[in-house]
Every structure is written in C-alpha cells, then in structure tokens.
Design an enzyme around this catalytic site. Structure first.
Site: not given
Lengths: 273, 273
Positions: A95-97
């Site tokens: 998700a690379k949040r």
C-alpha cells in the site's frame, strides 16, 4: 504471523517466493470477465495453482483501489480466502502508506485489523511518527521502503549532496524506532549490488525484493548479495507469474513459472544454507 | 479545475480555506450514528454549513479506508455531492500515494477519473517515474509532499549530512518533471519560517498548508512567509472546524469556526493584495 513462523514455512517449502497479485482487468484472460467477480476469480485460480511454492502473496492495493468498491470487495475476498485456506502463508498489503501519527494509525487498523494482513508496505518520507503506529501491532510487520526497484529511486533515495545516501539513513534511523523488530525493508532486485551495503546496516532483517522478472532483476544476484543464514529474503514476482499466459491455461502457466522460480530458490538454498 | 478557476474562487470568496474532512466515527456527534451512512451525513452537514467560506475540501483517505467498503461508499457520496452541488470548489484526495510507474497510473485513474477529484497528494520518495503518471492529467493537480507538518518531518525531510536539505531537493527536482505546471506542494504550517526558503525555489506554486489550528500553526505566520501576489495558499483546517462541537450543534459550530478563519484570511488579503 511471527517471523519464526515465516522462516519455518520458507524452510519447509524450500522457497522464499512472494507472488504479486497485481490484477489488471485489461490483462487477465477474457473468459474470466464473465465471472461475477473476475478479480477474485483470477486471484483464487492463481493462489490454488501456486500456494505449494509461494510463502507470501502481495496484492498491490493500487490495482484494487482503481476499481473502486468492486476492487475493495475483491481484495477482501482474496485476503479472506488466503487467511481461511492458507493461514500459514504470509500476506503483504503493498500500500506504500504513511501519514501523520493519528492518520497512520487509521491505515494500520485498516490493513492489520479490518482486512487481516500480516504486513503492509509503508513510505518513510514523513519519518518516525508516521511509521511507529504501524509498529505497535504485535506479530504484524511493517515493510519500509528503502531502495525501490524503479528508475526514480535514483532521484532522492540514493543521491545526496555529499556523504550518506538517503536509503541508508532510512535504514539506520528506523532501527532506533520503537518496536523496530517488526520492521522489514523493500530493496529492489534491479539494484542487487546495493544489497551488500544494505546488509552492513541491517544484517538480519527480512528484505522484500521486487523487480525480479519483468523489471529485469536477477535471482542469483539478489541471493549472492542479500541472503542471510536465515534466508532473510522474500523475492516478489508478479507479472512474470500471473500473466505467464492470458489463455484458459493461465493458472497452469502461472504454476509452471512459480515452480521454476522455486526450483532456482531451492538450488540456491542447498548451496548456501 | 484550472488553477485560474481556483484563484477566481479565492478572490470571490475572500478565502483560501480548505476544510479537512477527516471523519472519525468515535468523534462525531452520537445522534448521527443512527443515520444509514453516518460519515456521509456528517460530511454533508459540514459542507452545507461551510461551503460559502471554503474554497476546497480535503478528505484524508485513511479515515475512509479504515471503514472498509462502507468508508469508500461514504467517500464516493461525498465527492459526488461536492461535484454536483459545488462544482466550483476544489477537491483534494489526501492519499499520499506513490508507486512504480504503472501502479501510480492506477492510483491516478482511481482518484482523478473514477472518483473525480481535482487533485491528489503524492509522496515523492520513489521519484520522477512515480509522480509523472499523476501529472499527465489535464486540469488535475498533484500535490507533492515537501515539508510536512509532523515532528517526523525532521527525520529525513530537513536533515542532510551536509549541504542541501531533502525537501529542497524535492522542490528543485520536481520542477524539471514533465507537466510540472500541474504540481502543488504540501508545506506544513508548524514550520512557517521555512516558507521563506520554499518560496525562493517555487515562487508561484500553490502550497497546501496543513497544521493550522489543532497542530499549532499560525495563519498569520503562514501568510507572512508563504503568500504570493496570487495568494498561492490553501490553508487546511480539519479538527478545529469539524469537531468544534460534538453536540447537535456541530454544524453551526463548524460554520462559526470556518467563518472566523475566513475573516482572518479576508483581513490578511486586504492588507496584502
């Protein structure tokens, strides 16, 4: 899932293969589009065909978000199917949040509690208080972007006016954060020679390694420079496996590609471990 | 929406206020929980009460993602409500996304085309090819994280072993990217004194400024250091407005707080423009 359980699975399957479930409706076999939920139908077939050689599955969340609510439904069905039928397999929400503290806590709950993933990828740009909320969860793992597999990695991650490179500072700094034992790192296979330097800073942490296959990275190089005595690697392949064929034989073609990668991994493990 | 249209709206409303729609079900008035869609009911009431003084709305996507499919439905209803009833108002998906090229393209489609936002926030860590897919969309805006409002900003954004700071390199480098006219930047109000340096690099770009209010940033300082002859600012307030009261009077309390901020903005615009 504990790191030990992941390691046990790797030893048992003689594999450290992660299959990327990056489902693009424009690329999947046409006959699946008639299914009620083509994305889930595709994922289920891929999982059924590869779970004997895969130790992890990694849906990239962008591909689901792009299809709106239907995409999120397909994602939930996919993670539920994995958790129910293959609870021993490690799951990664790619998700690379990353956001300010109270907001990162919302993302952490979404992926760890609501969806039930074992891990999530997180971007480090916003620093300690954007990552620590993810690290609080027991037996959940936060996979921090260090050195990514794309060309743009050279824009900020490696360049520095002088002195240390940013990806090294991310590795060094993050080790000091609370619950940093729950950290893993993304290190791209397209930059395998960097793994020697990475291992000097984080000798034992698990690395999630994208970029083998379609992006051009080599399994042998990744293992040569990045493998630890406890393996310490999850090597991801997405397009090379899931789109090995776009005919009715897509699942068996995916099985074949996954088994080929696992055979390579088994051979390397035999030599090194 | 074009930048000119945003600017026209700012001049017309004498306001550069962005209202952050960061809806936490644990914080909204209890009576709304009986509604079929409490999140949308809350947002609609806030929008109805503040749209005369707000030029932008910014839902932070984490808060919606945390509620799974219901959250996404509420987000869609909110953006649809805005686009239908207030097409002149600028909308920001505060998503802080960013991934390898083909994946960023999926995110861009999700926010710009599927949901219909005017802009999306993007993290710069993965560099040029992770941001350019967002920049391709005509009359859509990509708001790149430069200097964020949280404490963790000092971990990587400002520190550098020697020489230039990372947020400055992000500003300088991104100006060279294709379609960089579609870039705006996040610059936190809690670090207003940095805005002088930021304006040296990007004299004209719009800045989205979080951190006024609950996080402690000052509107006066932000304007003193960051305002351009064309304003060039969107100042965000979330908690200070939307949670001004958690009783049945929450909407009128939100209106009051938003109007107070707008009055401050109007006064500053009178002095400066």
């Amino acid at each position: 899932m504990t790191t030990q359980e992941l390691l046990d699975q790797i030893r048992h399957k003689r594999s450290f293969l992660c299959v990327g479930l990056d489902v693009d409706l424009r690329k999947i076999p046409g006959h699946l589009l008639e299914e009620e939920d083509p994305i889930f139908a595709f994922n289920k077939a891929i999982i059924d065909a590869t779970h004997h050689v895969a130790v992890a599955y990694k849906p990239n969340i962008a591909f689901y978000e792009a299809y709106g609510i239907k995409g999120w439904e397909a994602l939930r069905k996919t993670i539920d199917y994995l958790n129910k039928n293959h609870p021993d397999i490690f799951t990664i929400a790619d998700a690379k949040r990353g956001d300010i503290g109270n907001t990162s806590a919302m993302y952490a709950r979404a992926f760890f509690e609501d969806l039930g993933f074992d891990s999530v990828t997180v971007a480090p740009y916003m620093g300690k208080d954007s990552v620590e909320p993810f690290l609080e969860f027991e037996d959940k793992h936060t996979i921090l972007l260090a050195l990514t597999s794309n060309q743009g990695a050279f824009d900020f991650q490696t360049k520095d006016s002088e002195g240390r490179e940013l990806y090294k500072r991310v590795l060094e700094t993050s080790r000091e954060w609370k619950n940093s034992k729950n950290l893993m790192y993304v290190a791209g296979a397209t930059k395998a020679e960097y793994l020697t330097d990475i291992r000097k800073i984080i000798p034992d942490s698990f690395l999630l390694v994208p970029g083998v296959g379609a992006q051009g990275g080599s399994l042998e190089d990744v293992c040569k420079y990045g493998m630890t005595k406890d393996i310490g690697l999850l090597v991801n392949s997405a397009r090379g496996i899931i789109y090995a064929s776009n005919g009715k034989d897509f699942a068996s073609a995916a099985r074949e590609e996954a088994e080929k990668l696992q055979a390579g991994m088994n051979a390397i493990m035999r030599q090194n471990i």
